[in-house]
Write an enzyme that holds these catalytic residues in place. Structure first.
Site, PDB file in Angstrom:
ATOM      1  N   ARG A  22      11.316  -1.175  11.495  1.00  0.00           N
ATOM      2  CA  ARG A  22      10.090  -0.714  12.130  1.00  0.00           C
ATOM      3  C   ARG A  22       9.785  -1.596  13.333  1.00  0.00           C
ATOM      4  O   ARG A  22       9.840  -2.807  13.250  1.00  0.00           O
ATOM      5  CB  ARG A  22       8.924  -0.798  11.136  1.00  0.00           C
ATOM      6  CG  ARG A  22       8.564   0.547  10.574  1.00  0.00           C
ATOM      7  CD  ARG A  22       7.477   0.441   9.555  1.00  0.00           C
ATOM      8  NE  ARG A  22       6.236  -0.109  10.115  1.00  0.00           N
ATOM      9  CZ  ARG A  22       5.089  -0.052   9.453  1.00  0.00           C
ATOM     10  NH1 ARG A  22       5.019   0.509   8.284  1.00  0.00           N
ATOM     11  NH2 ARG A  22       4.011  -0.578   9.985  1.00  0.00           N
ATOM     12  N   ARG A  66      -1.036  -8.574  13.172  1.00  0.00           N
ATOM     13  CA  ARG A  66      -1.600  -7.551  12.274  1.00  0.00           C
ATOM     14  C   ARG A  66      -2.388  -8.184  11.129  1.00  0.00           C
ATOM     15  O   ARG A  66      -3.404  -7.653  10.681  1.00  0.00           O
ATOM     16  CB  ARG A  66      -0.485  -6.646  11.738  1.00  0.00           C
ATOM     17  CG  ARG A  66      -0.146  -5.532  12.736  1.00  0.00           C
ATOM     18  CD  ARG A  66       1.253  -5.008  12.573  1.00  0.00           C
ATOM     19  NE  ARG A  66       1.479  -4.372  11.302  1.00  0.00           N
ATOM     20  CZ  ARG A  66       2.656  -4.395  10.668  1.00  0.00           C
ATOM     21  NH1 ARG A  66       3.689  -5.036  11.197  1.00  0.00           N
ATOM     22  NH2 ARG A  66       2.798  -3.787   9.531  1.00  0.00           N
ATOM     23  N   ARG A 122      11.134  -6.073   4.936  1.00  0.00           N
ATOM     24  CA  ARG A 122      11.043  -4.665   5.299  1.00  0.00           C
ATOM     25  C   ARG A 122      11.536  -4.427   6.730  1.00  0.00           C
ATOM     26  O   ARG A 122      12.137  -3.396   7.020  1.00  0.00           O
ATOM     27  CB  ARG A 122       9.587  -4.198   5.176  1.00  0.00           C
ATOM     28  CG  ARG A 122       9.394  -2.739   5.543  1.00  0.00           C
ATOM     29  CD  ARG A 122       7.997  -2.246   5.253  1.00  0.00           C
ATOM     30  NE  ARG A 122       7.039  -2.709   6.240  1.00  0.00           N
ATOM     31  CZ  ARG A 122       5.728  -2.503   6.169  1.00  0.00           C
ATOM     32  NH1 ARG A 122       5.229  -1.873   5.136  1.00  0.00           N
ATOM     33  NH2 ARG A 122       4.924  -2.933   7.098  1.00  0.00           N
ATOM     34  N   ARG A 136     -10.075   1.496   8.838  1.00  0.00           N
ATOM     35  CA  ARG A 136      -9.662   0.138   9.184  1.00  0.00           C
ATOM     36  C   ARG A 136     -10.798  -0.637   9.834  1.00  0.00           C
ATOM     37  O   ARG A 136     -10.680  -1.842  10.024  1.00  0.00           O
ATOM     38  CB  ARG A 136      -8.528   0.172  10.212  1.00  0.00           C
ATOM     39  CG  ARG A 136      -7.159   0.480   9.661  1.00  0.00           C
ATOM     40  CD  ARG A 136      -6.420  -0.783   9.378  1.00  0.00           C
ATOM     41  NE  ARG A 136      -5.044  -0.893   9.855  1.00  0.00           N
ATOM     42  CZ  ARG A 136      -4.029  -0.127   9.541  1.00  0.00           C
ATOM     43  NH1 ARG A 136      -4.180   0.930   8.811  1.00  0.00           N
ATOM     44  NH2 ARG A 136      -2.823  -0.405   9.998  1.00  0.00           N
ATOM     45  N   LYS A 139       0.831  -1.207   0.000  1.00  0.00           N
ATOM     46  CA  LYS A 139       0.000   0.000   0.000  1.00  0.00           C
ATOM     47  C   LYS A 139       0.865   1.256   0.000  1.00  0.00           C
ATOM     48  O   LYS A 139       0.588   2.204  -0.715  1.00  0.00           O
ATOM     49  CB  LYS A 139      -0.877   0.034   1.251  1.00  0.00           C
ATOM     50  CG  LYS A 139      -2.243  -0.560   1.056  1.00  0.00           C
ATOM     51  CD  LYS A 139      -3.102  -0.290   2.279  1.00  0.00           C
ATOM     52  CE  LYS A 139      -2.543  -0.937   3.492  1.00  0.00           C
ATOM     53  NZ  LYS A 139      -2.454  -0.326   4.720  1.00  0.00           N
TER      54      LYS A 139
HETATM   55  P1  ADP Z   1       0.480  -1.514   8.180  1.00  0.00           P
HETATM   56  O1  ADP Z   1      -0.589  -1.300   7.167  1.00  0.00           O
HETATM   57  O2  ADP Z   1       1.747  -2.004   7.568  1.00  0.00           O
HETATM   58  O3  ADP Z   1       0.038  -2.274   9.385  1.00  0.00           O
HETATM   59  P2  ADP Z   1       0.192   1.267   9.108  1.00  0.00           P
HETATM   60  O4  ADP Z   1       1.285   2.268   9.051  1.00  0.00           O
HETATM   61  O5  ADP Z   1      -0.994   1.530   8.265  1.00  0.00           O
HETATM   62  O6  ADP Z   1       0.911  -0.094   8.767  1.00  0.00           O
HETATM   63  O7  ADP Z   1      -0.295   1.111  10.626  1.00  0.00           O
HETATM   64  C1  ADP Z   1       0.581   0.844  11.679  1.00  0.00           C
HETATM   65  C2  ADP Z   1      -0.197   0.749  12.990  1.00  0.00           C
HETATM   66  O8  ADP Z   1      -0.840   2.006  13.274  1.00  0.00           O
HETATM   67  C3  ADP Z   1      -1.338  -0.260  13.000  1.00  0.00           C
HETATM   68  O9  ADP Z   1      -0.894  -1.558  13.328  1.00  0.00           O
HETATM   69  C4  ADP Z   1      -2.277   0.323  14.061  1.00  0.00           C
HETATM   70  O10 ADP Z   1      -1.812   0.048  15.366  1.00  0.00           O
HETATM   71  C5  ADP Z   1      -2.147   1.808  13.836  1.00  0.00           C
HETATM   72  N1  ADP Z   1      -3.152   2.318  12.870  1.00  0.00           N
HETATM   73  C6  ADP Z   1      -2.913   2.865  11.646  1.00  0.00           C
HETATM   74  N2  ADP Z   1      -4.041   3.251  11.045  1.00  0.00           N
HETATM   75  C7  ADP Z   1      -5.055   2.942  11.894  1.00  0.00           C
HETATM   76  C8  ADP Z   1      -6.472   3.079  11.854  1.00  0.00           C
HETATM   77  N3  ADP Z   1      -7.091   3.604  10.790  1.00  0.00           N
HETATM   78  N4  ADP Z   1      -7.189   2.644  12.912  1.00  0.00           N
HETATM   79  C9  ADP Z   1      -6.590   2.114  13.991  1.00  0.00           C
HETATM   80  N5  ADP Z   1      -5.262   1.942  14.102  1.00  0.00           N
HETATM   81  C10 ADP Z   1      -4.493   2.352  13.076  1.00  0.00           C
END
Ligand code: ADP
Length: 191
Positions: free
Chosen positions: A133, A144, A127, A88, A13
């Site tokens: 990270r 996740r 990654r 999400r 993404k």
């Molecule tokens: P990835 O898609 O690789 O998991 P993101 O950068 O989108 O990485 O998200 C990292 C973390 O940030 C998630 O695991 C969650 O804890 C939090 N997060 C991100 N976006 C949201 C959201 N829309 N709602 C709730 N938690 C979120």
């Protein structure tokens, strides 16, 4: 154009949304990045969010919605937005639709990146070495993925029902995947 990007962790993404927003000249709104910024700032909101993020759990909806609501008022988002990592949950999706309806700028597309689980895990482990990270270790990755399946996958039906879901095959090179995305966006624009 207002676009939502959906896909399991590791589907690419980040890479693809970056390319698409350069192509469409629209601004990104990534909740993952906003939350990481909040965490790094050491604010009380960031500290709270970190408790969830570091375990691979979703940050509670009210907190995420507050951050997004405030951000969306910035002028760069007036005519186009690429939502990345948001919504999400169904509650987030409904809240987003409501606030966009108020502005008179509904979503145009929900792009769904699809890839098989083995490929996703491989990509994320790669990654984790490259970017260090904190949430890219095997245990958090597994969690996740599970969270995606349980809480985010239902959004696909939500957007399918609205007629704006566009699945994209995310297997292959970044260039191949981006070509598919461009084709899908082109179709939507001329529809
Ligand atoms: P990835 O898609 O690789 O998991 P993101 O950068 O989108 O990485 O998200 C990292 C973390 O940030 C998630 O695991 C969650 O804890 C939090 N997060 C991100 N976006 C949201 C959201 N829309 N709602 C709730 N938690 C979120």
């Amino acid at each position: 154009m207002l676009i939502v990007f959906i896909g399991p962790p590791g589907a690419g993404k980040g890479t693809q949304s970056k390319r698409l927003l350069e192509y469409l000249h629209i601004s990104p709104l990534s909740t993952g990045e906003l939350l990481r910024e909040a965490k790094a700032s050491g604010s009380s909101l960031g500290k709270l969010a970190a408790q969830y993020m570091d375990q691979g759990r979703l940050v509670p909806d009210p907190l995420v919605l507050a951050i997004v609501g405030e951000k969306l008022r910035e002028p760069q988002y007036a005519t186009g937005v690429m939502f990345d990592g948001f919504p999400r949950t169904l509650q987030q999706a409904r809240a987003l639709d409501e606030s966009l309806a108020q502005r008179g700028t509904p979503l145009d597309m929900a792009l769904e990146l699809r890839a098989d689980d083995n490929e996703l895990v491989t990509r994320m482990l790669r990654r984790s070495v490259a970017e260090r990270r904190a949430d890219d270790n095997p245990q958090t990755i597994a969690h996740r993925m599970e969270v995606y399946r349980q809480q985010t996958a239902p959004l696909l039906d939500y957007y399918r029902f609205k007629g704006i879901l566009t699945p994209i095959d995310a297997m292959g090179t970044p260039d191949e995947v981006f070509e598919r995305i461009k084709t899908a966006v082109g179709k939507r624009r001329s529809a």
